[in-house]
Design a protein around this motif. Structure first.
Motif, PDB file in Angstrom:
ATOM      1  N   UNK A 155       1.182  -1.010  -0.249  1.00 26.70           N
ATOM      2  CA  UNK A 155      -0.007   0.325  -0.016  1.00 26.70           C
ATOM      3  C   UNK A 155       0.824   1.358   0.132  1.00 26.70           C
ATOM      4  N   UNK A 156       2.294   1.320   1.081  1.00 27.08           N
ATOM      5  CA  UNK A 156       2.584   1.962   1.339  1.00 27.08           C
ATOM      6  C   UNK A 156       3.802   2.549  -0.641  1.00 27.08           C
ATOM      7  N   UNK A 157       4.717   1.642  -0.826  1.00 21.24           N
ATOM      8  CA  UNK A 157       5.213   1.967  -1.659  1.00 21.24           C
ATOM      9  C   UNK A 157       4.945   1.454  -2.777  1.00 21.24           C
ATOM     10  N   UNK A 158       3.257   1.105  -3.193  1.00 21.16           N
ATOM     11  CA  UNK A 158       3.123   0.913  -4.515  1.00 21.16           C
ATOM     12  C   UNK A 158       2.136   2.390  -4.614  1.00 21.16           C
ATOM     13  N   UNK A 159       1.058   1.504  -3.916  1.00 21.75           N
ATOM     14  CA  UNK A 159       0.071   2.287  -4.148  1.00 21.75           C
ATOM     15  C   UNK A 159      -0.403   3.675  -3.903  1.00 21.75           C
ATOM     16  N   UNK A 160       1.171   3.789  -3.071  1.00 19.39           N
ATOM     17  CA  UNK A 160       1.296   5.767  -2.784  1.00 19.39           C
ATOM     18  C   UNK A 160       0.214   6.111  -1.647  1.00 19.39           C
ATOM     19  N   UNK A 161       0.051   5.088  -0.747  1.00 20.75           N
ATOM     20  CA  UNK A 161      -0.906   5.465   0.032  1.00 20.75           C
ATOM     21  C   UNK A 161      -0.029   6.252   1.262  1.00 20.75           C
ATOM     22  N   UNK A 162      -1.419   6.358   2.311  1.00 18.63           N
ATOM     23  CA  UNK A 162      -0.397   7.770   3.740  1.00 18.63           C
ATOM     24  C   UNK A 162      -0.636   6.530   4.498  1.00 18.63           C
ATOM     25  N   UNK A 163       0.046   6.857   5.492  1.00 24.69           N
ATOM     26  CA  UNK A 163       0.741   5.747   6.977  1.00 24.69           C
ATOM     27  C   UNK A 163      -0.748   6.031   7.706  1.00 24.69           C
ATOM     28  N   UNK A 164      -1.071   7.652   6.857  1.00 27.20           N
ATOM     29  CA  UNK A 164      -2.834   7.498   7.923  1.00 27.20           C
ATOM     30  C   UNK A 164      -3.858   6.648   7.359  1.00 27.20           C
ATOM     31  N   UNK A 165      -3.854   6.128   6.564  1.00 28.87           N
ATOM     32  CA  UNK A 165      -4.706   6.011   5.726  1.00 28.87           C
ATOM     33  C   UNK A 165      -4.533   4.635   5.292  1.00 28.87           C
ATOM     34  N   UNK A 166      -3.368   3.618   5.995  1.00 27.86           N
ATOM     35  CA  UNK A 166      -3.017   2.570   5.931  1.00 27.86           C
ATOM     36  C   UNK A 166      -3.355   2.105   7.433  1.00 27.86           C
ATOM     37  N   UNK A 167      -2.966   2.872   8.188  1.00 27.00           N
ATOM     38  CA  UNK A 167      -3.650   2.831   9.486  1.00 27.00           C
ATOM     39  C   UNK A 167      -5.115   2.273   9.692  1.00 27.00           C
ATOM     40  N   UNK A 168      -6.169   3.109   8.933  1.00 28.74           N
ATOM     41  CA  UNK A 168      -7.507   2.697   9.007  1.00 28.74           C
ATOM     42  C   UNK A 168      -8.433   1.264   8.405  1.00 28.74           C
ATOM     43  N   UNK A 169      -7.502   1.825   7.254  1.00 29.78           N
ATOM     44  CA  UNK A 169      -7.759   0.252   6.707  1.00 29.78           C
ATOM     45  C   UNK A 169      -7.194  -0.495   7.602  1.00 29.78           C
ATOM     46  N   UNK A 170      -6.470  -1.038   7.464  1.00 29.63           N
ATOM     47  CA  UNK A 170      -6.047  -2.273   8.734  1.00 29.63           C
ATOM     48  C   UNK A 170      -6.468  -2.301   9.974  1.00 29.63           C
ATOM     49  N   UNK A 171      -6.954  -0.903  10.902  1.00 30.53           N
ATOM     50  CA  UNK A 171      -7.156  -0.779  11.648  1.00 30.53           C
ATOM     51  C   UNK A 171      -5.630  -1.588  12.774  1.00 30.53           C
ATOM     52  N   UNK A 172      -5.305  -0.565  12.663  1.00 26.58           N
ATOM     53  CA  UNK A 172      -3.614  -0.667  13.826  1.00 26.58           C
ATOM     54  C   UNK A 172      -3.339   1.082  13.671  1.00 26.58           C
ATOM     55  N   UNK A 173      -2.668   1.539  14.818  1.00 24.90           N
ATOM     56  CA  UNK A 173      -1.940   2.480  14.690  1.00 24.90           C
ATOM     57  C   UNK A 173      -1.027   3.080  13.708  1.00 24.90           C
ATOM     58  N   UNK A 174      -0.697   4.316  13.991  1.00 19.54           N
ATOM     59  CA  UNK A 174      -0.037   4.552  12.686  1.00 19.54           C
ATOM     60  C   UNK A 174       1.488   4.383  13.214  1.00 19.54           C
ATOM     61  N   UNK A 175       2.241   4.588  14.257  1.00 17.50           N
ATOM     62  CA  UNK A 175       3.073   3.749  15.003  1.00 17.50           C
ATOM     63  C   UNK A 175       3.624   2.521  14.243  1.00 17.50           C
ATOM     64  N   UNK A 176       2.772   1.654  14.642  1.00 18.60           N
ATOM     65  CA  UNK A 176       2.638   0.302  13.509  1.00 18.60           C
ATOM     66  C   UNK A 176       2.882   0.161  12.694  1.00 18.60           C
ATOM     67  N   UNK A 177       2.350   0.834  11.736  1.00 16.66           N
ATOM     68  CA  UNK A 177       2.087   1.022  10.399  1.00 16.66           C
ATOM     69  C   UNK A 177       3.846   0.854  10.122  1.00 16.66           C
ATOM     70  N   UNK A 178       4.376   2.066  10.955  1.00 20.09           N
ATOM     71  CA  UNK A 178       5.841   2.314  10.759  1.00 20.09           C
ATOM     72  C   UNK A 178       6.746   1.848  10.812  1.00 20.09           C
ATOM     73  N   UNK A 179       6.455   0.590  11.901  1.00 21.78           N
ATOM     74  CA  UNK A 179       7.390  -0.482  12.537  1.00 21.78           C
ATOM     75  C   UNK A 179       7.372  -1.555  11.935  1.00 21.78           C
ATOM     76  N   UNK A 180       6.084  -1.422  10.873  1.00 18.85           N
ATOM     77  CA  UNK A 180       6.036  -2.781   9.903  1.00 18.85           C
ATOM     78  C   UNK A 180       6.984  -2.448   8.726  1.00 18.85           C
ATOM     79  N   UNK A 181       7.025  -1.384   7.889  1.00 17.75           N
ATOM     80  CA  UNK A 181       7.436  -1.338   6.500  1.00 17.75           C
ATOM     81  C   UNK A 181       8.885  -0.584   7.170  1.00 17.75           C
ATOM     82  N   UNK A 182       9.180  -0.853   8.367  1.00 21.40           N
ATOM     83  CA  UNK A 182      10.703  -0.360   8.313  1.00 21.40           C
ATOM     84  C   UNK A 182      11.013  -1.760   9.138  1.00 21.40           C
TER      85      UNK A 182
END
Length: 363
Positions: free
Chosen positions: A27-54
């Motif tokens: 979602x982040x690298x190919x679909x150009x979605x923001x971390x906020x959009x991703x966190x809403x879609x997967x119902x996880x925190x923005x912090x967890x999105x960042x950690x998963x990307x790392x």
């Protein structure tokens, strides 16, 4: 904050989160979605999105390559397009300080060729990929492709790793497009016609061969008639190589042999190769050649003179050699004034998005 460790690497992901990390990264690298959009879609925190990307980067789920954008020679590109009546001609600048030889030059050409081809392919196309290091490198450069099937256009070299690379190139392109892959698990050159005929009838090989007539865009490597510069040349015996040299062969593309004037030279080799034929290739609407290096310049020029290519991606040294005394692209001399088969290029205006993209690359 004092005492905090900001350099610690992300923890190893448990198997249950590997798939989640891959989905988040897509979602982040190919679909150009923001971390906020991703966190809403997967119902996880923005912090967890960042950690998963790392973690996705750290554990190799995501690989990031930094490449220097190729510099395009606008004048040589326009000259090549004029000289050979091409739909697209992209000439990459390669300076005297850059590595010499066809393989290093290919690494410069491949990303640019991948961008051009990805923009040319449309939903519903059938993309044909010949075997060869240049085409495999182009396929590695694809990031996205519209929905399309992908067909391998030539067999593979049985004695080199390029065989596996060619099959993987087809599979990778099909995976990116979501289409079906038609690889060819057979050698390019067979010892005799009987062996080739038997292999062509095998279901796993007959299926991709049946797709040749459906190919709408083909990507071809070009080989010079020298050792290490042509898969076909390297597959033949020394006597066979010399026999074809005496026939005036200077170039090879998809196991088709060309003389200096760009004429396809028929030979007994035609009956013992697994590859797209000359008539089949001539009916493909768009054929893109990718090759470079001064060692291949004569071969590239010969294939261009055949009229089989509609587009080419090459380097400045090869282009200058091909254009010779007429760097402007205007035909000069007896050889260039002779009539040759040409593709109809009047439909260039029907592809404004591709044309504008090319003009953007050309400055």
């Amino acid at each position: 904050m004092a005492g905090s460790d900001t350099s610690s690497s992300p923890p190893l992901l448990p198997p249950t989160e590997v798939l989640l990390a891959a989905s988040v990264a897509r979602r982040f690298y190919l679909d150009n979605q923001s971390k906020v959009e991703i966190s809403k879609e997967f119902d996880i925190s923005r912090f967890k999105v960042a950690r998963l990307l790392e973690a996705a980067v750290a554990q190799g789920i995501v690989e990031i390559n930094i490449t220097v954008p190729a510099k395009i020679d606008t004048e040589l590109s326009a000259a090549m397009r004029r000289r050979f009546g091409l739909k697209h001609a992209i000439v990459v600048k390669v300076t005297a300080d850059d590595p010499e030889g066809p393989e290093p030059v290919t690494e410069w050409l491949a990303p640019t060729a991948a961008q051009l081809i990805a923009k040319m392919v449309e939903p519903g196309d059938v993309l044909g990929l010949a075997s060869g290091r240049a085409v495999s490198s182009v396929a590695e450069g694809f990031i996205k492709l519209p929905p399309c099937n992908v067909v391998q256009l030539t067999g593979v070299h049985p004695l080199k790793s390029i065989g596996a690379d060619s099959v993987e190139a087809v599979r990778r392109a099909a995976a990116l497009s979501g289409g079906k892959a038609y690889p060819i698990y057979a050698p390019l050159v067979l010892p005799n016609k009987l062996t080739a005929d038997i292999l062509r009838c095998q279901p796993g090989i007959a299926e991709p061969l049946d797709q040749f007539g459906r190919v709408t865009k083909a990507v071809m490597a070009i080989g010079a008639w020298e050792s290490t510069l042509s898969t076909v040349y390297d597959s033949l015996t020394p006597d066979e190589r010399e026999q074809y040299r005496r026939l005036g062969i200077v170039a090879e593309m998809g196991a088709l042999l060309f003389d200096r004037d760009g004429m396809v030279v028929p030979s007994e080799l035609d009956d013992r190769v697994i590859a797209v034929g000359c008539e089949q290739l001539s009916r493909i609407p768009q054929v893109i050649g990718v090759a470079g290096g001064i060692q291949k310049a004569e071969a590239i020029g010969a294939v261009l003179r055949s009229g089989l290519l509609t587009s080419v991606v090459t380097d400045s040294a090869a282009a200058l050699h091909i254009l010779g005394d007429s760097p402007s692209g205007e035909p000069s001399g007896e050889a260039d004034s002779r009539p040759r088969p040409r593709r109809d290029t009047t439909d260039v205006v029907q592809e404004p998005s591709i044309w504008l993209a090319e003009r953007a690359w050309l400055g």
